[in-house]
Design a protein around this motif. Structure first.
Motif: not given
Length: 62
Positions: A48-62
């Protein structure tokens, strides 16, 4: 159902086209699988921590 033992609880639902499913294991009046249940719970928390971090990273890339 016995008053002791290891039980797997699994349920799911669909609401407005969205699906969810979850499952967990509990022991009642027994500690035979305590270490296995704890390891599984820790693994899920780490994912869950890994997925949450990856989702946040994707949001920052937009």
């Amino acid at each position: 159902m016995k008053r002791w033992g290891c039980y797997k609880v699994d349920f799911g639902a669909q609401v407005n086209g969205y699906c969810m499913d979850t499952a967990f294991t509990v022991e009642i009046n027994d500690n035979k699988y305590k270490d296995l249940i704890e390891a599984s719970r820790n693994a899920l928390e780490n994912v869950k921590k890994i997925i949450t971090k990856n989702i946040e990273d994707l949001k920052l890339e937009k």
